[in-house]
Design a protein around this motif. Structure first.
Motif, mmCIF file in Angstrom:
data_model
loop_
_atom_site.group_PDB
_atom_site.id
_atom_site.type_symbol
_atom_site.label_atom_id
_atom_site.label_comp_id
_atom_site.label_asym_id
_atom_site.label_seq_id
_atom_site.Cartn_x
_atom_site.Cartn_y
_atom_site.Cartn_z
ATOM 1 N N GLY A 1 0.843 -1.180 0.000
ATOM 2 C CA GLY A 1 0.000 0.000 0.000
ATOM 3 C C GLY A 1 0.884 1.238 0.000
ATOM 4 N N LEU A 2 0.366 2.342 0.491
ATOM 5 C CA LEU A 2 1.113 3.598 0.511
ATOM 6 C C LEU A 2 2.450 3.447 1.232
ATOM 7 C CD1 LEU A 2 1.226 6.721 0.090
ATOM 8 C CD2 LEU A 2 0.159 6.903 2.363
ATOM 9 N N ILE A 3 2.429 2.886 2.451
ATOM 10 C CA ILE A 3 3.650 2.781 3.250
ATOM 11 C C ILE A 3 4.584 1.715 2.702
ATOM 12 C CG2 ILE A 3 4.577 2.350 5.547
ATOM 13 C CD1 ILE A 3 2.988 4.938 5.300
ATOM 14 N N GLY A 4 4.054 0.528 2.432
ATOM 15 C CA GLY A 4 4.896 -0.566 1.945
ATOM 16 C C GLY A 4 5.569 -0.240 0.627
ATOM 17 N N SER A 5 4.831 0.372 -0.300
ATOM 18 C CA SER A 5 5.415 0.703 -1.601
ATOM 19 C C SER A 5 6.439 1.823 -1.476
ATOM 20 C CB SER A 5 4.312 1.112 -2.589
ATOM 21 O OG SER A 5 3.686 2.315 -2.200
ATOM 22 N N SER A 6 6.217 2.745 -0.531
ATOM 23 C CA SER A 6 7.180 3.825 -0.319
ATOM 24 C C SER A 6 8.480 3.275 0.267
ATOM 25 C CB SER A 6 6.586 4.884 0.620
ATOM 26 O OG SER A 6 5.474 5.527 0.019
ATOM 27 N N LEU A 7 8.374 2.319 1.175
ATOM 28 C CA LEU A 7 9.572 1.674 1.720
ATOM 29 C C LEU A 7 10.316 0.918 0.626
ATOM 30 C CD1 LEU A 7 8.349 0.308 5.171
ATOM 31 C CD2 LEU A 7 9.836 2.263 4.733
ATOM 32 N N ALA A 8 9.568 0.261 -0.265
ATOM 33 C CA ALA A 8 10.193 -0.455 -1.372
ATOM 34 C C ALA A 8 10.992 0.512 -2.249
ATOM 35 C CB ALA A 8 9.127 -1.174 -2.207
ATOM 36 N N ARG A 9 10.419 1.671 -2.508
ATOM 37 C CA ARG A 9 11.112 2.681 -3.320
ATOM 38 C C ARG A 9 12.382 3.177 -2.615
ATOM 39 N NH1 ARG A 9 5.585 3.602 -4.743
ATOM 40 N NH2 ARG A 9 5.306 4.038 -6.970
ATOM 41 N N ALA A 10 12.271 3.394 -1.306
ATOM 42 C CA ALA A 10 13.429 3.869 -0.550
ATOM 43 C C ALA A 10 14.546 2.827 -0.526
ATOM 44 C CB ALA A 10 13.009 4.225 0.878
ATOM 45 N N ILE A 11 14.169 1.572 -0.373
ATOM 46 C CA ILE A 11 15.169 0.502 -0.365
ATOM 47 C C ILE A 11 15.811 0.373 -1.739
ATOM 48 C CG2 ILE A 11 15.505 -1.998 -0.126
ATOM 49 C CD1 ILE A 11 13.221 -1.912 1.972
ATOM 50 N N ARG A 12 15.008 0.472 -2.775
ATOM 51 C CA ARG A 12 15.533 0.396 -4.147
ATOM 52 C C ARG A 12 16.515 1.536 -4.403
ATOM 53 N NH1 ARG A 12 15.308 -3.946 -6.907
ATOM 54 N NH2 ARG A 12 13.079 -4.081 -7.344
ATOM 55 N N GLU A 13 16.196 2.722 -3.880
ATOM 56 C CA GLU A 13 17.073 3.871 -4.084
ATOM 57 C C GLU A 13 18.368 3.744 -3.281
ATOM 58 O OE1 GLU A 13 17.044 8.545 -2.789
ATOM 59 O OE2 GLU A 13 15.212 7.749 -3.728
ATOM 60 N N GLY A 14 18.256 3.272 -2.049
ATOM 61 C CA GLY A 14 19.428 3.184 -1.184
ATOM 62 C C GLY A 14 20.281 1.960 -1.411
ATOM 63 N N HIS A 15 19.660 0.886 -1.890
ATOM 64 C CA HIS A 15 20.378 -0.386 -2.111
ATOM 65 C C HIS A 15 19.931 -0.997 -3.438
ATOM 66 C CE1 HIS A 15 21.823 -0.351 2.081
ATOM 67 N NE2 HIS A 15 20.600 0.065 2.392
ATOM 68 N N PRO A 16 20.344 -0.422 -4.540
ATOM 69 C CA PRO A 16 19.896 -0.905 -5.856
ATOM 70 C C PRO A 16 20.289 -2.349 -6.164
ATOM 71 C CG PRO A 16 21.708 0.664 -6.077
ATOM 72 C CD PRO A 16 21.257 0.731 -4.658
ATOM 73 N N ASP A 17 21.261 -2.883 -5.415
ATOM 74 C CA ASP A 17 21.707 -4.261 -5.660
ATOM 75 C C ASP A 17 20.906 -5.277 -4.845
ATOM 76 O OD1 ASP A 17 22.882 -3.034 -3.408
ATOM 77 O OD2 ASP A 17 24.465 -4.538 -3.331
ATOM 78 N N PHE A 18 20.038 -4.820 -3.950
ATOM 79 C CA PHE A 18 19.250 -5.748 -3.141
ATOM 80 C C PHE A 18 18.105 -6.316 -3.976
ATOM 81 C CE2 PHE A 18 20.087 -4.265 1.515
ATOM 82 C CZ PHE A 18 21.442 -4.424 1.300
ATOM 83 N N ARG A 19 17.740 -7.557 -3.681
ATOM 84 C CA ARG A 19 16.602 -8.198 -4.344
ATOM 85 C C ARG A 19 15.362 -7.980 -3.483
ATOM 86 N NH1 ARG A 19 15.068 -14.221 -4.677
ATOM 87 N NH2 ARG A 19 13.868 -14.407 -6.601
ATOM 88 N N ILE A 20 14.295 -7.490 -4.096
ATOM 89 C CA ILE A 20 13.064 -7.212 -3.357
ATOM 90 C C ILE A 20 11.959 -8.157 -3.804
ATOM 91 C CG2 ILE A 20 11.298 -5.501 -2.823
ATOM 92 C CD1 ILE A 20 13.320 -3.317 -3.265
ATOM 93 N N LEU A 21 11.458 -8.940 -2.861
ATOM 94 C CA LEU A 21 10.303 -9.798 -3.074
ATOM 95 C C LEU A 21 9.126 -9.169 -2.338
ATOM 96 C CD1 LEU A 21 11.949 -13.282 -2.342
ATOM 97 C CD2 LEU A 21 11.794 -12.072 -4.526
ATOM 98 N N ALA A 22 7.940 -9.327 -2.867
ATOM 99 C CA ALA A 22 6.788 -8.700 -2.228
ATOM 100 C C ALA A 22 5.541 -9.543 -2.377
ATOM 101 C CB ALA A 22 6.562 -7.301 -2.808
ATOM 102 N N SER A 23 4.564 -9.199 -1.548
ATOM 103 C CA SER A 23 3.278 -9.898 -1.563
ATOM 104 C C SER A 23 2.164 -8.891 -1.340
ATOM 105 C CB SER A 23 3.248 -10.967 -0.468
ATOM 106 O OG SER A 23 1.961 -11.547 -0.357
ATOM 107 N N ASP A 24 1.121 -8.992 -2.141
ATOM 108 C CA ASP A 24 -0.060 -8.147 -1.973
ATOM 109 C C ASP A 24 -1.240 -8.864 -2.635
ATOM 110 O OD1 ASP A 24 -0.599 -4.933 -1.298
ATOM 111 O OD2 ASP A 24 -2.035 -5.823 -2.703
ATOM 112 N N PRO A 25 -2.397 -8.874 -1.973
ATOM 113 C CA PRO A 25 -3.533 -9.624 -2.524
ATOM 114 C C PRO A 25 -4.195 -8.986 -3.741
ATOM 115 C CG PRO A 25 -4.177 -8.469 -0.529
ATOM 116 C CD PRO A 25 -2.693 -8.306 -0.651
ATOM 117 N N ASP A 26 -3.935 -7.702 -3.999
ATOM 118 C CA ASP A 26 -4.595 -6.992 -5.089
ATOM 119 C C ASP A 26 -3.869 -7.222 -6.416
ATOM 120 O OD1 ASP A 26 -6.139 -5.279 -6.608
ATOM 121 O OD2 ASP A 26 -5.067 -3.481 -5.971
#
Length: 361
Positions: free
Chosen positions: A10-35
């Motif tokens: 949602g708003l918070i989770g996706s914003s954290l994902a963006r921040a992590i992507r910006e700060g650690h572009p080499d990290f792998r991000i997995l996610a889950s959302d029912p929508d």
């Protein structure tokens, strides 16, 4: 490769994902959302490298972020405590209530899994993954509550993970958090919703009253538009603090009613004077602004093109507006335009530009 798993985009989770992507572009991000729409959007915008059902991606993750409603976070913690998580995994959450979540997290602590409860004091009038942004949290307070001594030693690690969020870290206990937030966030939401409902009932069959409920009324009840599911869960998970502070507020209202009935003008004056002094201490430019947001109030004339002039001037200066709202507008009387910015520097620049604009009018 370091892997981050985020449950809820949602708003918070996706914003954290963006921040992590910006700060650690080499990290792998997995996610889950029912929508399904959120899943599609997250992949197309590279918020996540892979979308998985439920907690399927959590077992191999180095960091697990639970970003759903409070009851969902508690259920996720229960499920995680039954899973074989990666050795050294660090689990955190973003819930608005902390004691109930920290208590639930003891199931993880007993298994040797480190849990740090978190709560970023940031938000928006918009919702969903498409409303998220890395700068949502900039200069906002981000509360951290380690569930154990071992987890406490890993605070710098979590802060580094979210370094691109540019928040103000603040460590406190779950008890302190819930008491503070109950008073400055939970109680105001109840008051705003109650005032809107009472006004709706008062003007039943009299639509003119509802139409006239603008200006200050709309401003002080803005938070009544919040998600009902989320707020129902928040109240039930922080009931002790909220009931205490709600009772104290009800006593305050009863005292005001007594003073009105008694015609005690001096007491009523003291009531408003005390509130004015306390509110003014918060700062005229910042009071009412959401954490991490910076509000500017501008007088605009009731003239054709006035609003367009304001937005044009800011666009020409390259200043981005998070949101705008007309708080009051009447014929032949200046309206009050509330502009919200993500950065204090933007607010200050806009203030200087629009101050010159107001002088010309």
């Amino acid at each position: 490769m370091t892997t981050v798993f985020i449950k809820g985009l949602g708003l918070i989770g996706s914003s954290l994902a963006r921040a992590i992507r910006e700060g650690h572009p080499d990290f792998r991000i997995l996610a889950s959302d029912p929508d399904p729409k959120t899943q599609e959007y997250a992949l197309s915008q590279q918020l996540a490298d892979q979308m998985l059902p439920g907690l399927e991606g959590a077992e191999g993750a180095d960091y697990i972020i639970l970003a759903g409603p409070v009851d969902a976070i508690k259920a996720d913690i229960r499920q995680l405590s039954q899973m074989d998580l990666k050795k050294g995994a660090l689990v955190t959450d973003v819930g608005s209530v902390k004691q109930a979540i920290v208590d639930q997290a003891q199931a993880l602590t007993k298994k040797g899994v480190d849990f740090i409860a978190g709560h970023p004091m940031a938000g928006s009038h918009k919702t969903g993954a498409w409303a998220g942004r890395a700068l949502l949290f900039e200069n906002a307070f981000y509360f951290l509550i380690p569930a154990s001594q071992a987890a406490g030693k890993r605070l710098p690690e979590l802060e580094d993970l979210l370094k691109a969020a540019r928040v103000k870290w603040l460590q406190l206990t779950a008890e302190e958090h819930d008491k503070i937030i109950a008073q400055i966030s939970h109680l105001p939401h109840i008051v705003a919703a109650g005032l809107v409902n009472q006004t709706e009932d008062t003007f039943a069959g009299q639509p003119l009253g509802t139409r006239l409920a603008a200006g200050g009324f709309k401003s002080i009840t803005r938070i009544a538009s919040s998600d009902p599911t989320m707020w129902s869960q928040i109240l039930l998970n922080n009931s002790e603090d909220i009931l205490k502070q709600l009772a104290e507020f009800q006593a305050e209202l009863k005292e005001v009613a007594r003073e009105i009935e008694a015609g005690d003008e001096a007491a009523l004056y003291d009531f408003f004077q005390k509130a004015k002094i306390s509110r003014d201490k918060l700062g005229p430019d910042q009071v009412g602004a959401a954490p991490g947001h910076y509000d500017l109030f501008v007088n605009i004339p009731d003239q054709v093109g006035a609003l367009a002039d304001v937005t044009r001037l800011l666009a020409e200066a390259g200043i981005s507006i998070v949101s705008l709202q007309i708080l009051e507008i009447r014929e032949e009387i200046d309206g009050v335009l509330q502009l919200t910015f993500a950065r204090e520097a933007d607010r200050q620049q806009a203030k200087e530009i629009l101050a010159a604009y107001e002088m010309k009018k």
